[in-house]
Enzyme design. Structure first.
Site, PDB file in Angstrom:
ATOM      1  N   TYR A 194      25.022 -21.932 -96.333  1.00 38.71           N
ATOM      2  CA  TYR A 194      25.767 -21.622 -97.536  1.00 38.71           C
ATOM      3  C   TYR A 194      26.946 -22.706 -97.766  1.00 38.71           C
ATOM      4  O   TYR A 194      27.075 -23.386 -98.788  1.00 38.71           O
ATOM      5  CB  TYR A 194      26.357 -20.274 -97.427  1.00 38.71           C
ATOM      6  CG  TYR A 194      26.986 -19.930 -98.907  1.00 38.71           C
ATOM      7  CD1 TYR A 194      26.307 -19.336 -99.568  1.00 38.71           C
ATOM      8  CD2 TYR A 194      28.343 -19.671 -98.808  1.00 38.71           C
ATOM      9  CE1 TYR A 194      26.649 -18.968-100.750  1.00 38.71           C
ATOM     10  CE2 TYR A 194      28.934 -19.077-100.037  1.00 38.71           C
ATOM     11  CZ  TYR A 194      28.088 -18.907-101.034  1.00 38.71           C
ATOM     12  OH  TYR A 194      28.579 -18.406-102.415  1.00 38.71           O
ATOM     13  N   VAL A 203      32.812  -6.858 -97.535  1.00 42.60           N
ATOM     14  CA  VAL A 203      33.713  -6.053 -97.198  1.00 42.60           C
ATOM     15  C   VAL A 203      34.298  -4.929 -98.116  1.00 42.60           C
ATOM     16  O   VAL A 203      34.257  -3.795 -97.526  1.00 42.60           O
ATOM     17  CB  VAL A 203      34.925  -6.824 -96.403  1.00 42.60           C
ATOM     18  CG1 VAL A 203      35.954  -7.465 -97.568  1.00 42.60           C
ATOM     19  CG2 VAL A 203      35.823  -5.692 -95.670  1.00 42.60           C
TER      20      VAL A 203
HETATM   21  N1  UDP Z   1      34.227  -7.498 -92.843  1.00 45.46           N
HETATM   22  C1  UDP Z   1      34.662  -6.435 -92.001  1.00 45.46           C
HETATM   23  N2  UDP Z   1      33.862  -5.293 -92.128  1.00 45.46           N
HETATM   24  C2  UDP Z   1      32.783  -5.415 -92.769  1.00 45.46           C
HETATM   25  C3  UDP Z   1      32.407  -6.448 -93.711  1.00 45.46           C
HETATM   26  C4  UDP Z   1      33.172  -7.620 -93.581  1.00 45.46           C
HETATM   27  O1  UDP Z   1      35.890  -6.366 -91.438  1.00 45.46           O
HETATM   28  O2  UDP Z   1      32.007  -4.400 -92.971  1.00 45.46           O
HETATM   29  C5  UDP Z   1      35.373  -8.808 -92.658  1.00 45.46           C
HETATM   30  C6  UDP Z   1      34.449 -10.069 -92.397  1.00 45.46           C
HETATM   31  O3  UDP Z   1      34.447 -10.299 -91.055  1.00 45.46           O
HETATM   32  C7  UDP Z   1      35.383 -11.080 -93.107  1.00 45.46           C
HETATM   33  C8  UDP Z   1      35.869 -10.254 -94.145  1.00 45.46           C
HETATM   34  O4  UDP Z   1      35.822  -8.945 -93.977  1.00 45.46           O
HETATM   35  O5  UDP Z   1      36.329 -11.344 -92.159  1.00 45.46           O
HETATM   36  C9  UDP Z   1      35.247 -10.543 -95.734  1.00 45.46           C
HETATM   37  O6  UDP Z   1      33.853 -10.477 -95.580  1.00 45.46           O
HETATM   38  P1  UDP Z   1      32.888 -10.791 -96.725  1.00 45.46           P
HETATM   39  O7  UDP Z   1      31.595 -10.658 -95.966  1.00 45.46           O
HETATM   40  O8  UDP Z   1      33.291  -9.641 -97.661  1.00 45.46           O
HETATM   41  O9  UDP Z   1      33.142 -11.964 -97.271  1.00 45.46           O
HETATM   42  P2  UDP Z   1      33.315 -13.750 -96.454  1.00 45.46           P
HETATM   43  O10 UDP Z   1      33.326 -13.442 -95.095  1.00 45.46           O
HETATM   44  O11 UDP Z   1      32.232 -14.548 -97.075  1.00 45.46           O
HETATM   45  O12 UDP Z   1      34.816 -13.941 -97.128  1.00 45.46           O
END
Ligand code: UDP
Length: 338
Positions: free
Chosen positions: A144, A186
């Protein structure tokens, strides 16, 4: 004005289509391969005379007559883009090439949906557009991150070589209606877990930060960017600078949906960025834009939306979804199966 929205049945794409069709003089062509997008997201647009849906993967070339292209096609949730990483990279690189060729042939303006992921696990905080990033080229997020970085490069090379009219925005974490409840990100995870009375899954110790932008604010910034003069190319960060740890986010969700959910801790995914917050100075100057919806107000809206999705999934009726969410009293029940 013939406007192409690739990824138009996805979360941000469908919100953008909904905004663009309101101007009757716009003819919207929505392209989506339905890998992560859904027809449900555009169901209310399908019968409009100025909206057309084409199921198509931008990895395959397509010839259309268009004036503007919003290139939003790409799975954006880590579980979704990691499910088929080769296809994710193809979408960002081959898909980008196809869309740039289309823009060049039509002398159209192309707005590329880039991402804060180009900054990777940032060592500069907050992240401004000048920062070149800290991206692992070989990790599970690379398909990505590197794909989106290469897509930006292609945009600027087409501009330098052919004078193609391009604009690049870097989108930070965004949430709102039409984000699939099973998307894996998240906010959709936490809110839906809380609504079902399930435990909230914190990855790592929950001290990592993100900045969350409500989708309506983002769409306003995107449309403003498209309307800038040709010499405004970006990249421009679009996001909400309010920064929260995942523990703070979980706390907010638990206060708003008091179903007795507990926190449960899971391994932190590899290469998960530790902190992220946009510097939006450039967007303020160029677009006279900044987000208006606070995380609290946005969470209230998205909780209401997901309550509606629960109703829809229970009885399959979209009408019930539209009218009954106000009276919903089904919180804390294990309502969604599968
Ligand atoms: N995350 C979490 N629990 C969840 C899903 C995601 O703690 O059920 C954390 C994930 O590890 C990251 C943050 O939330 O640090 C944001 O994750 P997301 O997948 O929403 O977006 P991205 O990592 O692409 O910013």
């Amino acid at each position: 004005m013939r406007i192409l929205v690739t990824g138009g049945a996805g979360f941000i794409g469908s919100n953008l289509c909904t905004r663009l069709v309101k101007q009757q003089e716009n003819q919207i062509i929505c392209l989506d391969n339905l890998q992560t997008g859904s027809l449900q997201n555009i169901s209310e647009l399908m019968n409009l005379p100025n909206f057309e849906f084409i199921q198509h993967d931008i990895v395959d070339p397509i010839i259309l007559t268009v004036d503007k292209i919003y290139n939003a096609a790409c799975p954006a949730s880590p579980p979704a883009y990691q499910a088929d990483p080769v296809h994710t990279l193809k979408t960002s690189v081959i898909g980008m090439l196809n869309m740039l060729e289309l823009a060049k042939r039509n002398n159209a303006t192309l707005l590329q949906f880039s991402t804060s992921e180009v900054y990777g696990d940032a060592q500069v905080h907050p992240q401004s557009e000048e920062y070149w990033g800290n991206v692992n080229p070989d990790g599970i997020r690379s398909c990505y991150d590197e794909g989106k970085r290469a897509a930006e490069t292609l945009c600027f090379d087409y501009r330098r070589m052919y004078g193609t009219k391009i604009k690049v925005i870097r989108i930070f974490n965004t949430y709102g209606p039409k984000m699939n409840s099973e998307d894996g990100r998240v906010i959709s995870n936490f809110v839906n877990q809380a609504l079902r009375g399930e435990d909230i899954t914190i990855y790592g110790d929950g001290s990592q930060t993100r900045s969350f932008c409500y989708v309506d604010d983002l769409i306003e910034g995107i449309v403003r960017m498209m309307h800038t003069p040709d010499d405004v190319t970006g990249p421009v960060n679009l996001g909400n600078p309010g920064e929260f740890t995942m523990l703070e986010l979980a706390q907010k969700v638990l206060e708003k949906v008091p179903c007795g959910s507990k926190l449960t801790y899971r391994d932190l995914p590899k290469d998960d960025p530790k902190q992220r917050k946009p510097d939006i100075s450039r967007a303020k100057v160029l677009l006279n834009w900044e987000p208006k919806v606070s995380l609290d107000a946005g969470l209230d809206k998205v909780i209401k939306y997901y309550r509606g999705v629960h109703i829809r999934m229970d009885n399959g009726s979209v009408e019930a979804y539209a009218t009954s969410s106000e009276q919903w009293s089904g919180d804390c029940q294990h309502r969604i199966s599968g």
